[in-house]
Design an enzyme around this catalytic site. Structure first.
Site, PDB file in Angstrom:
ATOM      1  N   HIS A  72      21.306 -17.359 -28.487  1.00 52.17           N
ATOM      2  CA  HIS A  72      20.337 -16.793 -29.719  1.00 52.17           C
ATOM      3  C   HIS A  72      21.021 -15.813 -30.603  1.00 52.17           C
ATOM      4  O   HIS A  72      20.320 -14.888 -30.779  1.00 52.17           O
ATOM      5  CB  HIS A  72      19.006 -16.241 -28.824  1.00 52.17           C
ATOM      6  CG  HIS A  72      18.443 -17.246 -27.943  1.00 52.17           C
ATOM      7  ND1 HIS A  72      17.462 -17.858 -28.261  1.00 52.17           N
ATOM      8  CD2 HIS A  72      18.696 -17.639 -26.738  1.00 52.17           C
ATOM      9  CE1 HIS A  72      16.871 -18.516 -27.409  1.00 52.17           C
ATOM     10  NE2 HIS A  72      17.767 -18.653 -26.293  1.00 52.17           N
ATOM     11  N   ASN A 145      10.576 -19.948 -25.928  1.00 55.41           N
ATOM     12  CA  ASN A 145      11.276 -21.014 -26.855  1.00 55.41           C
ATOM     13  C   ASN A 145      10.388 -21.751 -27.553  1.00 55.41           C
ATOM     14  O   ASN A 145       8.690 -21.598 -27.051  1.00 55.41           O
ATOM     15  CB  ASN A 145      12.229 -21.947 -26.042  1.00 55.41           C
ATOM     16  CG  ASN A 145      13.561 -21.335 -25.712  1.00 55.41           C
ATOM     17  OD1 ASN A 145      13.794 -20.276 -26.387  1.00 55.41           O
ATOM     18  ND2 ASN A 145      14.296 -21.808 -24.853  1.00 55.41           N
ATOM     19  N   HIS A 336      13.841  -8.578 -22.745  1.00 54.31           N
ATOM     20  CA  HIS A 336      13.952  -8.517 -21.159  1.00 54.31           C
ATOM     21  C   HIS A 336      12.865  -9.266 -20.510  1.00 54.31           C
ATOM     22  O   HIS A 336      11.767  -8.633 -20.560  1.00 54.31           O
ATOM     23  CB  HIS A 336      14.355  -7.424 -20.258  1.00 54.31           C
ATOM     24  CG  HIS A 336      14.610  -7.345 -19.097  1.00 54.31           C
ATOM     25  ND1 HIS A 336      15.162  -8.445 -18.228  1.00 54.31           N
ATOM     26  CD2 HIS A 336      14.724  -6.394 -18.004  1.00 54.31           C
ATOM     27  CE1 HIS A 336      15.099  -8.289 -17.106  1.00 54.31           C
ATOM     28  NE2 HIS A 336      14.903  -6.930 -16.781  1.00 54.31           N
ATOM     29  N   TYR A 359      18.881 -10.613 -18.292  1.00 49.95           N
ATOM     30  CA  TYR A 359      18.633 -10.016 -19.651  1.00 49.95           C
ATOM     31  C   TYR A 359      19.055  -8.546 -19.693  1.00 49.95           C
ATOM     32  O   TYR A 359      19.627  -8.028 -20.577  1.00 49.95           O
ATOM     33  CB  TYR A 359      17.444 -10.093 -20.189  1.00 49.95           C
ATOM     34  CG  TYR A 359      17.006 -11.509 -20.390  1.00 49.95           C
ATOM     35  CD1 TYR A 359      16.758 -12.453 -19.434  1.00 49.95           C
ATOM     36  CD2 TYR A 359      16.775 -11.866 -21.825  1.00 49.95           C
ATOM     37  CE1 TYR A 359      16.710 -13.953 -19.875  1.00 49.95           C
ATOM     38  CE2 TYR A 359      16.670 -13.239 -22.294  1.00 49.95           C
ATOM     39  CZ  TYR A 359      16.812 -14.255 -21.337  1.00 49.95           C
ATOM     40  OH  TYR A 359      16.481 -15.435 -21.474  1.00 49.95           O
TER      41      TYR A 359
HETATM   42 FE1  HDD Z   1      17.669 -16.837 -22.472  1.00 49.92          FE
HETATM   43  C1  HDD Z   1      18.445 -14.646 -24.764  1.00 49.92           C
HETATM   44  C2  HDD Z   1      14.729 -17.499 -24.158  1.00 49.92           C
HETATM   45  C3  HDD Z   1      16.531 -19.102 -20.011  1.00 49.92           C
HETATM   46  C4  HDD Z   1      19.892 -15.544 -20.448  1.00 49.92           C
HETATM   47  N1  HDD Z   1      16.895 -16.376 -24.184  1.00 49.92           N
HETATM   48  C5  HDD Z   1      17.269 -15.302 -25.096  1.00 49.92           C
HETATM   49  C6  HDD Z   1      16.349 -15.182 -26.322  1.00 49.92           C
HETATM   50  C7  HDD Z   1      15.547 -16.199 -26.072  1.00 49.92           C
HETATM   51  C8  HDD Z   1      15.605 -16.720 -24.845  1.00 49.92           C
HETATM   52  C9  HDD Z   1      14.395 -16.258 -27.062  1.00 49.92           C
HETATM   53  C10 HDD Z   1      16.602 -14.346 -27.390  1.00 49.92           C
HETATM   54  C11 HDD Z   1      16.006 -12.888 -27.409  1.00 49.92           C
HETATM   55  C12 HDD Z   1      16.332 -12.222 -28.456  1.00 49.92           C
HETATM   56  O1  HDD Z   1      15.672 -12.726 -29.695  1.00 49.92           O
HETATM   57  O2  HDD Z   1      16.988 -11.183 -28.569  1.00 49.92           O
HETATM   58  N2  HDD Z   1      16.201 -18.193 -22.095  1.00 49.92           N
HETATM   59  C13 HDD Z   1      15.015 -18.271 -22.967  1.00 49.92           C
HETATM   60  C14 HDD Z   1      14.065 -19.236 -22.352  1.00 49.92           C
HETATM   61  C15 HDD Z   1      14.596 -19.545 -21.201  1.00 49.92           C
HETATM   62  C16 HDD Z   1      15.950 -18.937 -20.981  1.00 49.92           C
HETATM   63  C17 HDD Z   1      12.611 -19.675 -22.994  1.00 49.92           C
HETATM   64  C18 HDD Z   1      14.148 -20.650 -20.176  1.00 49.92           C
HETATM   65  C19 HDD Z   1      12.706 -20.845 -19.984  1.00 49.92           C
HETATM   66  N3  HDD Z   1      18.508 -17.252 -20.388  1.00 49.92           N
HETATM   67  C20 HDD Z   1      17.701 -18.348 -19.705  1.00 49.92           C
HETATM   68  C21 HDD Z   1      18.377 -18.136 -18.424  1.00 49.92           C
HETATM   69  C22 HDD Z   1      19.452 -17.290 -18.650  1.00 49.92           C
HETATM   70  C23 HDD Z   1      19.265 -16.585 -19.944  1.00 49.92           C
HETATM   71  C24 HDD Z   1      18.403 -19.295 -17.500  1.00 49.92           C
HETATM   72  C25 HDD Z   1      20.237 -16.792 -17.803  1.00 49.92           C
HETATM   73  C26 HDD Z   1      20.211 -16.777 -16.185  1.00 49.92           C
HETATM   74  N4  HDD Z   1      18.959 -15.236 -22.693  1.00 49.92           N
HETATM   75  C27 HDD Z   1      19.959 -14.914 -21.507  1.00 49.92           C
HETATM   76  C28 HDD Z   1      20.907 -13.783 -22.194  1.00 49.92           C
HETATM   77  C29 HDD Z   1      20.303 -13.430 -23.419  1.00 49.92           C
HETATM   78  C30 HDD Z   1      19.260 -14.518 -23.631  1.00 49.92           C
HETATM   79  C31 HDD Z   1      22.116 -14.043 -21.836  1.00 49.92           C
HETATM   80  C32 HDD Z   1      21.315 -13.444 -24.359  1.00 49.92           C
HETATM   81  C33 HDD Z   1      20.965 -12.349 -25.283  1.00 49.92           C
HETATM   82  C34 HDD Z   1      20.001 -11.456 -24.939  1.00 49.92           C
HETATM   83  O3  HDD Z   1      19.897 -12.192 -23.581  1.00 49.92           O
HETATM   84  O4  HDD Z   1      19.382 -10.691 -25.116  1.00 49.92           O
HETATM   85  O5  HDD Z   1      20.388 -12.757 -21.263  1.00 49.92           O
END
Ligand code: HDD
Length: 696
Positions: A72, A145, A336, A359
């Site tokens: 993202h 999402n 988060h 997060y």
């Molecule tokens: Fe995630 C970012 C949505 C599964 C780990 N995720 C992130 C963002 C969105 C989502 C919208 C961007 C937030 C922003 O604008 O800063 N993610 C989802 C959805 C998921 C999902 C809807 C499943 C239902 N994500 C998911 C899993 C993991 C992560 C299973 C790890 C186990 N996601 C992250 C992250 C991020 C992230 C690595 C990257 C940047 C951040 O968090 O701030 O922690």
């Protein structure tokens, strides 16, 4: 009462205006008289180490970048507010979902997933829809999402999935694309991805606008009432302007013409006061019904079909203010999943549970330490008091001696009080420590089939074309074959069609018979298509254009909230039949893909000039190819003939308004023409055209 102003007012304390009359200083506040020449020995001599202004300026610059989000990374955000319209008082103690007098401030960030920070907006991808509610009880983040399911069931697979979809490690190709070997290798070996891959190959992955896409919390969460009783809940965002998509050919061209297409669209709509709006809906499932479905509520690869549990509209989200500074706000915002307020709690969905770790962890590296919650965009409007201390970039000056609990030196404060505190839902849990997935997570195909069955013919064609495109880029044939084998569990026709397109063996028999069930709510063909608000409409002109036509079209379209723009070969003014016509943009700077519809006014000379201009002819051809509404008045019809578009449809009939081609042979735009054209634009795309022979 919390109002959006509360957050705005608090942000105000951190704003630094480039005041007129202000002086340039160093970070230490020392006035600077020359920022263009470094301090040196003589005019041609070496630079001196003691030039503190030079060193500070360069050092700050050298450290300007922070790591982009691991997923993202590409995104854009805006402020706004949320109001509850149908209170959920009996289900939750969360005040912002109970009290209709509250306007809760929010910050929303939309994003793509796979691409880097500088990648194009209109790639085939999932879109993030993350909302931070600054409630009076603390921050609640709904990190969702634009698709209601996910690729994997257990978060321990997330690094595998992301490594597979990101550019390949040896050459860092391709950027922001799932069309490559490693992704499809992972996908064909991990059948739980199948349902989400159907969504990803559908038009949902190509939103026309962030303002025209749905959002989903994805997981089953839990609402908890004042007595501590729980109700399962799924969150839905529904856009007021309907859910609409681009088409694939268009997205690829936009990626070159305007890589910021979706970002610009959101920014401009808010600047123009056309505030995007969504309805919050909830699907509520009483705890007794936890096992009443043929899937597991804790499995994030499943939806609850709306026909089984209707979506109850409960609130309204409006985005009405663009950030002042992209980095400070949109880049530094930290979402988060674990940010919940009293009245909202988690479930044991193993994907959700993993996210609860990831997060917070990722923000520590991305934002450089534990004090990112003090960044202006992340600060709650609720008061923060605790014994957390120190760390990089601590900006609070905590006074007093006691940074521990219990203490007597600060009168026991901050004190632990039960009233209004977050109480974890008291779920009874009992079991052995095991690494094992529940049998109830085992069906990976039924809902993929449900999705396929629910699509209109045009949506199905797009899904097949998308699979063919993506697999066509996959070098290893065994991977192509493996994906086809998986699809044969979804629908036999789909599997055969994909196989035929990518040159692998089509399966002889279906692996699983199609269950024949569908869910009409899943098709975008059933989304409301009754508004032309904020739709961009091109008016093609050249010298000699009928001034009256242009004026009538412009006024009539503006009156219904559309955005008409006059395009000509050159910027400035065109010489109309009765005076100058102001040109909004020059044709070479745009393209039909940046517009929702096109109309050609009358004017003999004007149309003759347009006919001789390849870019004008291509403009209408391409708009036709992409299913967009096309209007022509009087001589304007000739341009359609030059583009060979006023011919016949696939049934051998002349093109008509029901195919989105609105023609008026008499000169002088009539009310009837406008009416029909507006209906054609509102329909978004016209799928009943013979597109195959149209070159574009
Ligand atoms: Fe995630 C970012 C949505 C599964 C780990 N995720 C992130 C963002 C969105 C989502 C919208 C961007 C937030 C922003 O604008 O800063 N993610 C989802 C959805 C998921 C999902 C809807 C499943 C239902 N994500 C998911 C899993 C993991 C992560 C299973 C790890 C186990 N996601 C992250 C992250 C991020 C992230 C690595 C990257 C940047 C951040 O968090 O701030 O922690």
């Amino acid at each position: 009462m919390t109002t959006p102003d509360d957050k705005d007012r608090r942000l105000g304390r951190f704003r630094v205006d480039p005041d007129h009359g202000s002086r340039l200083t160093t970070d230490q506040g020392i006035p600077v008289d020359d920022t263009d020449n470094s301090l040196r020995v003589g005019e041609r001599g070496p630079t001196l180490m003691e030039d503190f202004h030079f060193r500070e300026k360069l050092t700050h610059f050298d450290h300007e970048r922070i790591p982009e989000r691991v997923v993202h990374a590409r995104g854009t955000g805006a402020y706004g507010y949320f109001e509850v319209t149908d209170p959920l008082t009996e289900y939750t103690s969360a005040e912002f979902l109970r009290d209709t007098s509250l306007r809760t401030p929010v910050f929303v960030r939309f994003s793509t997933v796979a691409g880097s920070r500088g990648s194009a907006d209109t790639v085939r991808d999932v879109r993030g829809f993350a909302t931070k509610f600054y409630t009076r009880q603390g921050n609640f983040d709904l990190v969702g999402n634009n698709m209601p399911v996910f690729f994997i069931q257990d978060g321990i697979k997330f690094p595998d999935f992301v490594h597979a979809v990101k550019p390949e490690p040896h050459n860092e190709i391709p950027q922001a694309s799932s069309a490559h070997d490693t992704l499809w290798d992972f996908v064909h070996l991990q059948p739980e991805t199948t349902h989400m891959m159907m969504w990803l190959m559908s038009d949902r992955a190509l939103p026309r606008s962030f303002r025209m896409m749905q959002g989903f919390g994805v997981h089953t969460f839990r609402l908890v009432d004042e007595e501590g009783a729980g109700t399962f809940v799924k969150f839905h965002w529904k856009p007021r302007l309907g859910t609409h998509s681009l088409v694939w050919d268009e997205t690829q061209k936009i990626a070159g013409k305007d890589p910021d297409f979706n970002r610009r669209d959101l920014w401009e709509a808010i600047e123009a006061g056309q505030y995007p709006e969504w309805e919050l809906g909830v699907q509520l499932v009483p705890e007794e019904r936890e096992h009443a479905f043929d899937f597991d509520l804790l499995d994030a690869t499943k939806i609850i079909p709306e026909e089984e549990v209707p979506v109850r509209p409960v609130g309204r989200l409006v985005l009405d203010r663009n950030p002042d500074n992209f980095f400070a706000e949109t880049e530094q915002v930290a979402f988060h999943l674990g940010n919940v307020v009293p009245g909202i709690d988690f479930t044991n969905d193993p994907l959700l549970q993993a996210r609860l770790f990831s997060y917070l962890d990722t923000q520590l590296i991305r934002l450089g330490g534990p004090n990112f919650t003090q960044l202006p965009v992340n600060r709650p409007v609720a008061e923060v008091r605790n014994h957390q201390r120190d760390g990089y970039h601590q900006s609070a000056i905590h006074t007093g001696r006691a940074a521990y609990h219990p203490n007597s030196l600060s009168g026991g404060c901050p004190a632990v009080v039960p009233e209004g505190a977050f109480t974890h839902y008291q779920e009874r849990v009992d079991g052995n420590k095991i690494r094992k997935r529940s049998e109830s997570f085992a069906d990976h195909y039924s809902q993929a089939t449900l999705f396929w069955n629910s699509m209109s013919d045009w949506e199905k064609e797009h899904i097949i074309a998308a699979f063919r495109f993506e697999l066509g880029k996959v070098e290893h044939r065994h991977i192509r074959q493996g994906v086809v084998a998986n699809l044969n569990n979804v629908d036999h026709y789909l599997a055969v069609s994909v196989a035929e397109g990518v040159g692998v063996e089509p399966p002889a028999q279906p692996a699983t018979p199609n269950h024949g069930r569908s869910s009409p709510a899943l098709s975008q063909a059933n989304a409301p298509r009754d508004s032309v608000e904020t739709r961009k409409i091109a008016i093609l002109v050249a010298d000699g254009v009928d001034t009256g036509d242009v004026q009538t079209i412009r006024e009539a379209l503006s009156a219904v909230g559309a955005i008409p723009e006059v395009l000509a070969a050159r910027d400035g003014e065109a010489e109309g039949s009765e005076g100058p016509v102001e040109v909004t943009r020059a044709l070479p700077t745009v393209g039909s893909v940046l517009y929702d519809a096109v109309v050609v006014p009358g004017g003999k000379e004007s149309v003759t000039a347009l006919e001789a201009d390849g870019s004008a002819v291509q403009f209408v051809t391409e708009a036709f190819k992409h299913g967009k509404a096309i209007g022509a008045v009087g001589d304007g019809i000739r341009l359609l003939s030059s583009a060979r578009l006023n011919g016949v449809n696939d049934r051998g009939e002349a093109l008509t308004a029901d195919q989105g081609v609105v023609l008026q042979s008499a000169s002088g735009v009539t009310g009837e023409f406008i009416e029909q054209f507006v209906v054609a634009v509102a329909a978004h795309r016209h799928t009943n055209r013979d597109l195959a022979p149209v070159p574009a």
